[in-house]
Design a protein around this motif. Sequence first.
Motif, PDB file in Angstrom:
ATOM      1  N   VAL A   1      19.994  68.263  39.336  1.00  0.00           N
ATOM      2  CA  VAL A   1      19.464  68.337  40.481  1.00  0.00           C
ATOM      3  C   VAL A   1      20.402  69.792  41.078  1.00  0.00           C
ATOM      4  O   VAL A   1      21.657  69.653  40.997  1.00  0.00           O
ATOM      5  CB  VAL A   1      19.669  67.284  41.355  1.00  0.00           C
ATOM      6  N   THR A   2      19.413  70.493  41.255  1.00  0.00           N
ATOM      7  CA  THR A   2      20.063  71.788  41.870  1.00  0.00           C
ATOM      8  C   THR A   2      19.350  72.127  43.020  1.00  0.00           C
ATOM      9  O   THR A   2      18.202  71.692  43.351  1.00  0.00           O
ATOM     10  CB  THR A   2      19.809  73.023  40.813  1.00  0.00           C
TER      11      THR A   2
ATOM     12  N   ALA B   1      19.695  77.831  45.390  1.00  0.00           N
ATOM     13  CA  ALA B   1      20.343  78.993  44.908  1.00  0.00           C
ATOM     14  C   ALA B   1      20.778  78.699  43.449  1.00  0.00           C
ATOM     15  O   ALA B   1      21.412  79.418  42.528  1.00  0.00           O
ATOM     16  CB  ALA B   1      21.776  79.241  45.586  1.00  0.00           C
ATOM     17  N   GLY B   2      20.263  77.528  42.870  1.00  0.00           N
ATOM     18  CA  GLY B   2      20.523  77.064  41.342  1.00  0.00           C
ATOM     19  C   GLY B   2      21.744  76.400  41.141  1.00  0.00           C
ATOM     20  O   GLY B   2      22.158  76.167  39.956  1.00  0.00           O
ATOM     21  N   GLU B   3      22.501  76.131  42.428  1.00  0.00           N
ATOM     22  CA  GLU B   3      23.724  75.380  42.297  1.00  0.00           C
ATOM     23  C   GLU B   3      23.684  73.888  42.229  1.00  0.00           C
ATOM     24  O   GLU B   3      22.770  73.476  42.595  1.00  0.00           O
ATOM     25  CB  GLU B   3      24.709  75.859  43.361  1.00  0.00           C
ATOM     26  N   PRO B   4      24.494  73.116  41.324  1.00  0.00           N
ATOM     27  CA  PRO B   4      24.331  71.687  41.390  1.00  0.00           C
ATOM     28  C   PRO B   4      24.531  71.058  42.617  1.00  0.00           C
ATOM     29  O   PRO B   4      25.388  71.474  43.606  1.00  0.00           O
ATOM     30  CB  PRO B   4      25.509  71.595  40.218  1.00  0.00           C
ATOM     31  N   VAL B   5      23.860  69.887  42.752  1.00  0.00           N
ATOM     32  CA  VAL B   5      24.056  69.129  43.996  1.00  0.00           C
ATOM     33  C   VAL B   5      24.852  67.749  43.557  1.00  0.00           C
ATOM     34  O   VAL B   5      24.202  67.173  42.674  1.00  0.00           O
ATOM     35  CB  VAL B   5      22.690  68.881  44.474  1.00  0.00           C
ATOM     36  N   PRO B   6      26.074  67.822  43.664  1.00  0.00           N
ATOM     37  CA  PRO B   6      26.932  66.860  42.901  1.00  0.00           C
ATOM     38  C   PRO B   6      26.901  65.669  43.861  1.00  0.00           C
ATOM     39  O   PRO B   6      27.580  64.528  43.457  1.00  0.00           O
ATOM     40  CB  PRO B   6      28.514  67.474  43.308  1.00  0.00           C
ATOM     41  N   ASP B   7      26.333  65.343  44.983  1.00  0.00           N
ATOM     42  CA  ASP B   7      26.426  64.198  45.745  1.00  0.00           C
ATOM     43  C   ASP B   7      24.904  63.641  46.013  1.00  0.00           C
ATOM     44  O   ASP B   7      24.749  63.064  47.172  1.00  0.00           O
ATOM     45  CB  ASP B   7      27.243  64.186  46.952  1.00  0.00           C
TER      46      ASP B   7
END
Length: 147
Positions: A40-41, A44-50
């Motif tokens: 899941v990003t 901005a293409g950054e991971p969604v860690p939560d």
Amino acid sequence: MVPTPSQTVGPFFAHALPYAEGPLVVPEDHPDAIELHGRVTDGAGEPVPDALLEICQPGLFGRCETGADGSYRFRTAATDGYIPLLVFGRGLLKPVWTRVYLSADAPFLAEVDPARRGTLVARKEGERSYRFDVRLQGEDETVFFAF
């Protein structure tokens, strides 16, 4: 004014909602068992860690939180239709809902803009493994549905 839980979401999913068997929807020896995994990003293409993901198929339910790299993994049953997927995450007041198709031949997909259709189809990675990445915003944003 200080935001309250009714104004913002998370990151408290990993604390109270997951359970050990959550992503293990069917046993390993189930005849239709598959692995559904991905990331899941954000926009901005950054991971969604939560984030927290839920799948709900007839008679089956699974829940999985994302890891530090935004990854998730379910063991569920293959379907001829689609697997409903809900994504809960920080900044989302309500979950977003999409569908995971294991085949690009599903009749419904013909109704989706061809440029966005691929965001609903999981990529096969091995005999019983499918990758489905969720992009919450921006370029290649996953198609989400109202329900």
